[in-house]
Design a protein around this motif. Structure first.
Motif, PDB file in Angstrom:
ATOM      1  N   ALA A  68      90.164 -62.782  54.525  1.00 48.99           N
ATOM      2  CA  ALA A  68      90.101 -63.828  53.498  1.00 48.99           C
ATOM      3  C   ALA A  68      88.849 -64.681  53.651  1.00 48.99           C
ATOM      4  O   ALA A  68      88.374 -65.285  52.683  1.00 48.99           O
ATOM      5  N   TYR A  69      88.283 -64.724  54.844  1.00 45.46           N
ATOM      6  CA  TYR A  69      87.107 -65.570  55.094  1.00 45.46           C
ATOM      7  C   TYR A  69      85.840 -64.981  54.465  1.00 45.46           C
ATOM      8  O   TYR A  69      84.908 -65.708  54.152  1.00 45.46           O
ATOM      9  N   ILE A  70      85.818 -63.655  54.277  1.00 44.33           N
ATOM     10  CA  ILE A  70      84.623 -63.012  53.707  1.00 44.33           C
ATOM     11  C   ILE A  70      84.372 -63.450  52.255  1.00 44.33           C
ATOM     12  O   ILE A  70      83.311 -64.009  51.958  1.00 44.33           O
ATOM     13  N   PRO A  71      85.358 -63.245  51.328  1.00 42.33           N
ATOM     14  CA  PRO A  71      85.106 -63.740  49.963  1.00 42.33           C
ATOM     15  C   PRO A  71      84.938 -65.259  49.907  1.00 42.33           C
ATOM     16  O   PRO A  71      84.238 -65.769  49.023  1.00 42.33           O
ATOM     17  N   ALA A  72      85.536 -65.968  50.856  1.00 45.94           N
ATOM     18  CA  ALA A  72      85.414 -67.428  50.861  1.00 45.94           C
ATOM     19  C   ALA A  72      83.958 -67.851  51.011  1.00 45.94           C
ATOM     20  O   ALA A  72      83.560 -68.905  50.532  1.00 45.94           O
ATOM     21  N   ASN A  73      83.157 -66.996  51.673  1.00 47.56           N
ATOM     22  CA  ASN A  73      81.747 -67.331  51.850  1.00 47.56           C
ATOM     23  C   ASN A  73      80.845 -66.754  50.775  1.00 47.56           C
ATOM     24  O   ASN A  73      79.761 -67.247  50.539  1.00 47.56           O
ATOM     25  N   LEU A  74      81.321 -65.651  50.140  1.00 48.28           N
ATOM     26  CA  LEU A  74      80.467 -64.981  49.162  1.00 48.28           C
ATOM     27  C   LEU A  74      80.586 -65.598  47.779  1.00 48.28           C
ATOM     28  O   LEU A  74      79.611 -65.679  47.034  1.00 48.28           O
ATOM     29  N   TYR A  75      81.808 -66.028  47.412  1.00 47.50           N
ATOM     30  CA  TYR A  75      82.026 -66.543  46.060  1.00 47.50           C
ATOM     31  C   TYR A  75      81.833 -68.051  46.010  1.00 47.50           C
ATOM     32  O   TYR A  75      81.873 -68.718  47.036  1.00 47.50           O
ATOM     33  N   THR A  90      78.248 -72.242  46.968  1.00 43.11           N
ATOM     34  CA  THR A  90      79.111 -71.633  47.989  1.00 43.11           C
ATOM     35  C   THR A  90      79.362 -72.672  49.075  1.00 43.11           C
ATOM     36  O   THR A  90      78.849 -73.784  49.008  1.00 43.11           O
ATOM     37  N   ALA A 184      86.586 -69.242  45.674  1.00 51.82           N
ATOM     38  CA  ALA A 184      86.451 -69.285  47.136  1.00 51.82           C
ATOM     39  C   ALA A 184      87.332 -70.361  47.755  1.00 51.82           C
ATOM     40  O   ALA A 184      87.746 -70.239  48.906  1.00 51.82           O
ATOM     41  N   THR A 187      90.611 -68.586  48.589  1.00 56.15           N
ATOM     42  CA  THR A 187      90.563 -67.647  49.714  1.00 56.15           C
ATOM     43  C   THR A 187      90.256 -68.381  51.020  1.00 56.15           C
ATOM     44  O   THR A 187      90.750 -67.998  52.074  1.00 56.15           O
ATOM     45  N   SER A 191      92.511 -68.327  54.336  1.00 57.72           N
ATOM     46  CA  SER A 191      91.937 -67.989  55.635  1.00 57.72           C
ATOM     47  C   SER A 191      92.333 -69.019  56.693  1.00 57.72           C
ATOM     48  O   SER A 191      92.707 -68.667  57.813  1.00 57.72           O
TER      49      SER A 191
END
Lengths: 216, 208
Positions: A68-75, A90, A184, A187, A191
């Motif tokens: 969950a941390y990955i999309p939290a940083n990308l979006y 972001t 984000a 997500t 996370s």
């Protein structure tokens, strides 16, 4: 500090654990029960000498949190529109924005809460879980302290989600200025929740069991 | 080796070290000798103080939710928002489930925790017998503790205020101060509460 009012059980020279004595200690209220008791008679919590699924749950929540941390940083976390011009921020972008405006203190808080604490937590939980099986540099007291810190600090990562909520509620001036939450935020909140559950699943008694094994 | 009699023993919740329980006086701190975890730290009159603080916090929670929280004005436009508005900020589109989570973290869980504490400790402060399911209520109050995030929310508000300070003029509403006070009271209440003492009192009163 000395333990006032408490004596070593059974007068043994070295500390005895509930498991060594063939008993079950309750993690919620401290009461000791006979082996084979299902639920604590005082507080009703489920009893287990050592939770056999502890590590499985730690890793499951840990992985869920990492995913969950990955999309939290990308979006984008924040969608700011001023006079029709939309900007997407972001997590890291938001912290950098604050720093550009000269608010270094607040930028540091946001950066710590949304980047340093989550990443540090992933590393710390993985380290604690791995340290049960592998030789480690950090002693038991150090790891015990680390677990306490992780449990205490985890919830503070939620700051950024609250910031987004307040900004989105406040800044609704139509065309002039509007702030809306990005995906984000959701997500990232997930996370944080998952890593909190991961840290809670970790049974700290496992750290101290390793000590007994080593010293024998 | 036959297992010894478990009555009168307590185990450290963090490292499982076993201790024989003795009376621990008020304002003494009992720590585990192995891991240093605080096992018991009873304070005189704590039950009454916790009950009163929890009651006060509950009243403040009602105020914090119902009064305006912050007011923003820019170029003649005004935007007033309450805590409920902050929660509903996510209610559109894909982030809708987050609204529910926010409601839980900021208002519902802290309030539920206060109610559970009042339910458990209120009768004890008055010297009564514990009410039905008091043990269950207290166990859940302790379980909810990390998820009641009122104090994290207030720091989030502070950060948000800095972010909008350049954009518009912000006025702090009565709910903001109610919430700040609520956080201070909650922190104070949790710092004087000794889990072991509560459990011991609960079971003693129940037996009598």
């Amino acid at each position: 500090m000395q333990a006032h009012g408490l004596e070593d059980a059974l007068g043994t020279p070295r500390l005895l654990t509930a498991r060594d004595a063939g008993l079950l200690g309750c993690r919620a209220c401290g009461r000791v029960s006979a082996a084979g008791t299902g639920a604590c008679a005082r507080c009703g919590a489920r009893l287990a000498s050592r939770d056999p699924t502890s590590l499985q749950r730690v890793w499951a929540w840990w992985l869920a949190g990492l995913i969950a941390y990955i999309p939290a940083n990308l979006y984008p976390m924040l969608l700011t529109s001023r006079f029709g011009h939309v900007r997407e921020n972001t997590i890291i972008g938001g912290a950098l924005d604050l720093a550009h405006h000269g608010d270094y203190g607040v930028a540091a808080i946001v950066f710590a809460a949304s980047v340093l604490i989550p990443v540090g937590k992933f590393l710390a939980i993985a380290y604690l879980a791995l340290s049960l099986k592998l030789p480690t540099a950090l002693g038991r007291h150090g790891r015990h302290r680390l677990h306490e810190v992780v449990e205490f600090i985890g919830r503070w990562s939620m700051i950024d989600v609250f910031v987004v909520a307040i900004l989105s509620a406040l800044v609704q001036f139509g065309f002039a200025a509007t702030i809306n939450p990005g995906i984000a935020a959701a997500t990232f909140a997930l996370s944080v929740a998952f890593t909190m559950l991961s840290a809670q699943s970790f049974d700290p008694r496992l750290i101290w069991d390793a000590e007994e094994r080593d010293s024998r | 080796m036959a297992a010894p009699d478990p009555t009168g023993l307590i185990a450290c919740p963090t490292c499982d070290a076993l201790y024989r329980e003795r009376r621990i006086g008020a304002d003494e701190v009992a720590r585990c000798r192995r891991c240093g975890t605080v096992l018991a730290a009873p304070q005189s009159g704590a039950m009454t103080r916790i009950t009163m603080l929890a009651g006060a916090a509950l009243v403040l929670m009602v105020a914090a939710v119902s009064f305006p929280f912050l007011e923003l004005s820019e170029m003649g436009l005004q935007q007033r928002s309450s805590v409920v508005d902050a929660i509903l900020a996510f209610s559109d589109g894909r982030t809708a489930p987050l609204s529910l989570a926010l409601a839980l973290l900021i208002v519902l869980l802290p309030a539920a925790r206060l109610l559970a504490l009042l339910y458990t400790l209120g009768p004890m402060a008055l010297g009564w017998q514990p009410w039905r399911h008091a043990a269950l209520a207290f166990r859940w109050a302790e379980k909810m503790r990390p998820w009641a995030m009122a104090e994290v929310f207030i720091v989030g508000v502070a950060v948000a205020l800095v972010k909008v300070a350049g954009l518009a003029t912000v006025t702090l509403g009565p709910a903001f101060w109610a919430f700040c006070l609520l956080v201070l009271i909650t922190v104070r209440k949790d710092s004087i509460m000794c889990r072991l003492t509560v459990w011991k009192t609960l079971s003693e009163r129940h037996a009598s």
